[in-house]
Enzyme design. Structure first.
Site, PDB file in Angstrom:
ATOM      1  N   GLN A 273       8.612   5.295   5.512  1.00  0.00           N
ATOM      2  CA  GLN A 273       7.512   4.920   6.397  1.00  0.00           C
ATOM      3  C   GLN A 273       7.454   5.846   7.603  1.00  0.00           C
ATOM      4  O   GLN A 273       6.382   6.278   8.017  1.00  0.00           O
ATOM      5  CB  GLN A 273       7.716   3.475   6.891  1.00  0.00           C
ATOM      6  CG  GLN A 273       7.392   2.439   5.860  1.00  0.00           C
ATOM      7  CD  GLN A 273       5.904   2.333   5.674  1.00  0.00           C
ATOM      8  OE1 GLN A 273       5.188   1.790   6.502  1.00  0.00           O
ATOM      9  NE2 GLN A 273       5.404   2.893   4.613  1.00  0.00           N
TER      10      GLN A 273
ATOM     11  N   LYS B 126      15.889   3.107   2.615  1.00  0.00           N
ATOM     12  CA  LYS B 126      15.093   4.120   1.902  1.00  0.00           C
ATOM     13  C   LYS B 126      13.611   4.001   2.246  1.00  0.00           C
ATOM     14  O   LYS B 126      12.977   4.970   2.658  1.00  0.00           O
ATOM     15  CB  LYS B 126      15.219   3.920   0.387  1.00  0.00           C
ATOM     16  CG  LYS B 126      16.331   4.702  -0.284  1.00  0.00           C
ATOM     17  CD  LYS B 126      16.111   4.660  -1.802  1.00  0.00           C
ATOM     18  CE  LYS B 126      17.393   4.763  -2.593  1.00  0.00           C
ATOM     19  NZ  LYS B 126      18.128   6.000  -2.450  1.00  0.00           N
TER      20      LYS B 126
ATOM     21  N   GLU C  34       3.293   2.028  11.583  1.00  0.00           N
ATOM     22  CA  GLU C  34       2.544   2.854  12.538  1.00  0.00           C
ATOM     23  C   GLU C  34       3.431   3.724  13.418  1.00  0.00           C
ATOM     24  O   GLU C  34       3.044   4.818  13.795  1.00  0.00           O
ATOM     25  CB  GLU C  34       1.683   1.980  13.473  1.00  0.00           C
ATOM     26  CG  GLU C  34       1.351   0.600  12.973  1.00  0.00           C
ATOM     27  CD  GLU C  34       0.090   0.488  12.150  1.00  0.00           C
ATOM     28  OE1 GLU C  34      -0.818   1.295  12.327  1.00  0.00           O
ATOM     29  OE2 GLU C  34       0.031  -0.436  11.313  1.00  0.00           O
TER      30      GLU C  34
ATOM     31  N   ILE D 284       0.839  -1.201   0.000  1.00  0.00           N
ATOM     32  CA  ILE D 284       0.000   0.000   0.000  1.00  0.00           C
ATOM     33  C   ILE D 284       0.877   1.256   0.000  1.00  0.00           C
ATOM     34  O   ILE D 284       0.446   2.328   0.394  1.00  0.00           O
ATOM     35  CB  ILE D 284      -0.981   0.017   1.189  1.00  0.00           C
ATOM     36  CG1 ILE D 284      -0.244  -0.067   2.530  1.00  0.00           C
ATOM     37  CG2 ILE D 284      -1.954  -1.143   1.072  1.00  0.00           C
ATOM     38  CD1 ILE D 284      -1.165   0.086   3.744  1.00  0.00           C
TER      39      ILE D 284
END
Ligand code: FES
Ligand code: FES
Lengths: 766, 175
Positions: free
Chosen positions: A651, A646, A718, A478
């Site tokens: 993220q 990377k 997260e 995603i």
């Protein structure tokens, strides 16, 4: 499962380096196709009609005659005429459904939330479908509805049925009332986190290609297995007749975990019309999907004069819908974040007439850790202790909620390296003590926690005679970088150049993967792919050893290395065979292995696994206009093995930007007269733009963990957001001396308050 | 996709005007098309010409995902009716690479990992190419400001600025 001691260790030529995304070129050239971009012969377009300005009631009359008469319209579906096959299952609960009865579009005349889908217009072009949708006339009978969380607090309840996979609050420990009464230093406050919508840049879409009763479905989903299961269960389709494909997902952040209503509607129409149908939601309709629940928190902290915590009480009331009890882990963090003998928890839900909230990036933690970390800052101020010092004083060496040790916890290093990079030691303690011209400067910090987990996942590896290696599992990318990390892992496991690796994901015909969520994909799919490659190694070795005159005769697998397309004896590289020669000698076109990786039961029961971060933020606040700019963030993260420097950094950057949005910009505002989120577009729902983001420095602290997952990975999706909003809120306090406990911290809130600036979330919540 | 380049004639049965002929040069190729007056450039590209590189994030001019270059200027294709562009030259993300070579901005985006999901990326890249042509941006702050019409929910901004800066400075791909 932890890597067995006999398994050969792969070389690490790619893992741990900063590789360019292997799907990068397809994305920058526009070749990557998303759910609404797959062509089909005779494709029809569906446009969803959203329900009116009421959140509870009935459709009394729905008149679609003008729409049906419009040229180019093929069919209009409403609850009155939708197909009513016996297979229709209205109770099937998708993989992450909370307890309750899931919403099913066009089920009946009932309105259960504002903006719910009430009709689908299917037409030969996009424009005609949208135009005809505007011709539908609906009258409603309104019934009373409640959408005000603050008003509903008094009706809050402990969810009777627990949501699978969500730990309810642990038992209270010690005597919090007494500890608070006796604490020489204490703080108590309420905090409010606004409802937020995920708003991935790609809106939800499904293209359902009908082919003689069989369906190929291109869906926006964080795991094709979930869509496939939904379609077979809800529509009674045979598994072999449905394939769900989703090679690229234009962002999701949790809104793609549950199959959304466009999948249902497009499939229903395709089956009924025996034609291919695409349904794409508009941006406004993205606000009729799920959201991060607004949550009111109340925290009380007590400490001794040295700042050692003696008591924590953490209570929360979060929004849910009238038909499902959505739950997340909000308050538990206060029991494991710091060492504290007396802790009490309370987590309740309040029913609102909205759609059911659901997981949004770091669900529960983004909310709960915000509360805890702001309260810690308030305690530091009250005790006259540096905020970082306070955290170190109360450092938790074990998870007091369970009594288990951590699989690893390099949080101390995060604090140290983050503080050093940021220059924290140069902070002057007093609020409003740092300024430059008309700008007040503030430095704040917070801790971030997120659960590290892995889920059972299967993968397949196929080596071809021409040297290409294909690895495959149904999982999703995603934006997280799944394609690339799987290629790195496979290339290292087999000792081949990464250019020779093909990664196949996002297809329900591939070996099963769980949903991509919870930051577990890298650990889960990565471990499965590595295990499948190890399966290949084993087969290759046995073939090679058995060949006549094999230089590997009498060797054992544990002593064999795979590199440069050869198998060699570890300390005697002269004894080697070329992998391609083995394939050729045996006349093998392909060699395949399929394996399933599972979490280690023992480690799961006896250890707690968490990712940790220390976030430092600098804000500059215009003293007159109260405009806040986040000028600098340092986020030091300990997340086990980092696969790709990377994509890993990206993220964290993405999580931090989400945190900036949460702190300063994002809120979905309910108008209680209509029960609707009113700012349902991205001009009025503000997400950070380029100019809102300045320097973000990401540090990955070295952390070795042999228990959390076979490949030592903890996950990164997260952790970047957790604590970020608190660090910014704390920096704003340091800059201005004003404590706004009500997210997002917009200029009006800083302006509104007097010098002490105490704005309580409770006062405004909802 | 429709098999022909002409939509089945939509309309509301009131005898409103039908398709209008236009000539557009799209990624260097001249296209003679008949388009309905209400068809946006974005829908023309995505739904009729199978050029799905240009993305639809809002259809309201709020996100920039649909940014393309019209006669070298960056525009939101969702706010541009195709019939307004008769005679114009349109470059989409599919038209930036030449002879199999990525455009320097495309290469810099990959090198700096200036995207995650990739959905805003074609718009970001077209916008950056337009920005470089405009020659208005000098500092990082100016890049940030002038790229702020292109939203990225994945939050790749830091890397987008680095990618644009690299091309602006002509510092090579730094691979
Ligand atoms: S789709 Fe055109 S600006 Fe969003
Ligand atoms: S890369 Fe996903 S929105 Fe920008």
């Amino acid at each position: 499962m932890v890597q067995t001691s006999t398994a050969p260790l792969p070389s690490r030529a790619y893992v741990g380096t900063g590789q360019r995304r292997i799907d990068g070129v397809s994305k920058v050239t526009g070749q990557a196709r998303y759910a609404a971009e797959f062509p089909a012969d005779g494709l029809l377009y569906g446009h969803v009609v959203s329900g009116g300005a009421l959140a509870n009631g009935m459709i009394e009359r729905i008149d679609a005659s003008a729409a049906e008469a419009a040229e180019g319209v093929v069919r209009v579906y409403t609850h009155e005429n939708r197909p009513r096959q016996p297979w229709f299952d209205s109770t099937y609960q998708d993989q992450v459904a909370p307890p309750g009865i899931p919403f099913r579009p066009l089920k009946d005349a009932k309105i259960v939330y504002s903006g719910q889908p009430v009709a689908l217009v299917v037409a030969r072009s996009l424009e005609v479908a949208a135009y005809a949708a505007s011709l539908i006339e609906i009258t409603y009978r309104e019934e009373p509805f409640r959408t005000d969380l603050a008003a509903e607090q008094s009706n809050a309840y402990v969810p009777p049925e627990k949501r699978a996979g969500i730990e309810p609050p642990p038992p209270d420990r010690g005597d919090v009332d007494r500890a608070l009464a006796e604490a020489p230093v204490k703080v108590e406050a309420s905090y409010f986190v606004a409802a937020e919508h995920h708003n991935p840049m790609e809106t939800h879409a499904s293209t359902v290609v009908w082919n003689d009763g069989k369906l190929t479905v291109y869906d926006k989903i964080q795991g094709v297995v979930a869509s496939k299961e939904y379609l077979t269960e809800v529509f009674g389709l045979i598994a072999d007749d449905v394939q769900v494909i989703s090679p690229f997902v234009g962002g999701a952040f949790g809104v793609g975990l549950r199959p959304q209503y466009q999948l249902f509607l497009a499939t229903m129409a395709a089956l009924d019309l025996q034609r291919s149908v695409r349904v794409t939601l508009t941006r406004d309709q993205m606000f009729t999907l799920t959201y991060r629940p607004h949550t009111i928190q109340h925290l009380a902290l007590g400490a001794d004069r040295d700042g050692r915590l003696t008591a924590i009480r953490h209570e929360a009331v979060a929004a849910t819908s009238t038909f499902e009890d959505y739950q997340e882990v909000v308050v538990n963090w206060s029991g494991l974040g710091y060492r504290c003998p007396n802790v009490a928890f309370d987590y309740k839900l309040a029913k609102l007439h909205t759609y059911t909230p659901s997981d949004m990036r770091a669900p529960g933690a983004a909310t709960g850790v915000y509360g805890l970390e702001c309260a810690m800052d308030e305690l530091a101020h009250a005790a006259g202790i540096d905020p970082l010092e306070l955290r170190l004083k109360n450092y938790a060496e074990e998870d007091a909620n369970t009594g288990n040790p951590f699989t690893s916890k390099q949080l101390r290093e995060c604090y140290r390296q983050g503080a050093e990079r940021f220059g924290w030691s140069r902070r002057s303690a007093a609020p409003r003590s740092m300024r430059e011209g008309r700008e007040l400067i503030g430095w704040g910090m917070a801790t971030g926690f997120w659960e590290a987990s892995m889920q059972q996942t299967s993968a397949r590896a196929i080596l071809s005679a021409d040297g290409r290696l294909e690895v495959a599992t149904a999982t999703a990318d995603i934006g997280t970088g799944t394609y690339t990390i799987l290629a790195q892992i496979a290339a290292d496991a087999m000792g081949v150049p990464i250019e020779q690796v093909d990664v196949k994901i996002g297809d329900s015909s591939l070996p099963a993967s769980p949903l991509e969520g919870g930051s577990w994909t890298a650990a889960s799919a990565g471990s499965a792919v590595e295990k499948a490659c190890f399966g290949l190694r084993e087969q290759l070795f046995h073939h090679a050893r058995a060949m006549e005159g094999s230089p590997l005769a009498n060797e054992v697998l544990e002593r064999i290395t795979f590199a440069g397309g050869r198998m060699a004896v570890a300390n005697d590289p002269s004894r080697s065979v070329v992998v391609a020669d083995v394939m050729a000698a045996l006349g093998l076109e392909k060699l395949a292995a399929e394996e399933t990786a599972k979490p280690d039961q023992d480690a799961q029961e006896n250890y707690s696994a968490y990712t940790h971060a220390a976030i430092f933020a600098e804000v500059r606040v215009d003293e007159e206009l109260n405009v806040v700019r986040v000028t600098r963030i340092v986020n030091a993260v300990a997340a086990g093995r980092i696969l790709n420097l990377k994509t890993a950094r990206s993220q964290i950057l993405g999580g931090v930007v989400f945190g900036i949005g949460m702190a300063l910009e994002e809120q979905s505002e309910l108008d209680h007269r209509f029960g609707r989120f009113m700012n349902h577009n991205i001009a009025e729902y503000h997400i950070p733009v380029n100019a809102d983001v300045r320097d973000i420095d990401v540090i990955f602290v070295e952390e070795h963990d042999d228990k959390v997952s076979p490949i030592g990975v903890k996950g990164l999706g997260e952790i970047g957001i957790v604590g970020t909003a608190a660090a910014i809120a704390n920096a704003i306090f340091h800059a201005t001396g004003k404590r706004v406990r009500d997210l997002p911290i917009t200029p009006d809130k800083l302006l509104r308050d007097g010098d002490d600036g105490v704005s309580s979330g409770m006062a405004r919540a909802g | 996709m429709q098999a022909t380049e002409t939509d089945p004639r939509p309309g509301n049965g009131t005898g409103e005007p039908g398709p209008i002929p236009v000539v557009l040069t799209i990624n260097g190729t001249e296209r003679r098309l008949e388009v309905e007056p209400w068809t946006t450039l974005l829908d023309l590209l995505r739904e009729r010409l199978d050029l799905t590189g240009s993305k639809k994030g809002c259809d309201h001019g709020q996100c920039g995902a649909c940014t393309v270059l019209v006669d070298d200027r960056r525009v939101n294709a969702c706010l541009t009716l195709a019939v307004m562009l008769d005679g114009a030259s349109v470059t989409t993300v599919e038209g930036l690479a030449q002879d199999g070579q990525l455009h320097p901005v495309q290469d810099a985006f990959v090198e700096h990992d200036a995207f995650q999901c990739g959905y805003c990326t074609p718009g970001q890249i077209c916008s950056a190419v337009g920005l470089l042509k405009e020659g208005r941006a000098r500092s990082d702050d100016e890049i940030r400001e002038l790229m702020s019409g292109n939203l990225c929910r994945c939050g790749a901004y830091v890397n987008i600025v680095a990618a644009v800066r690299q091309v602006m400075d002509g510092t090579g791909a730094g691979r």
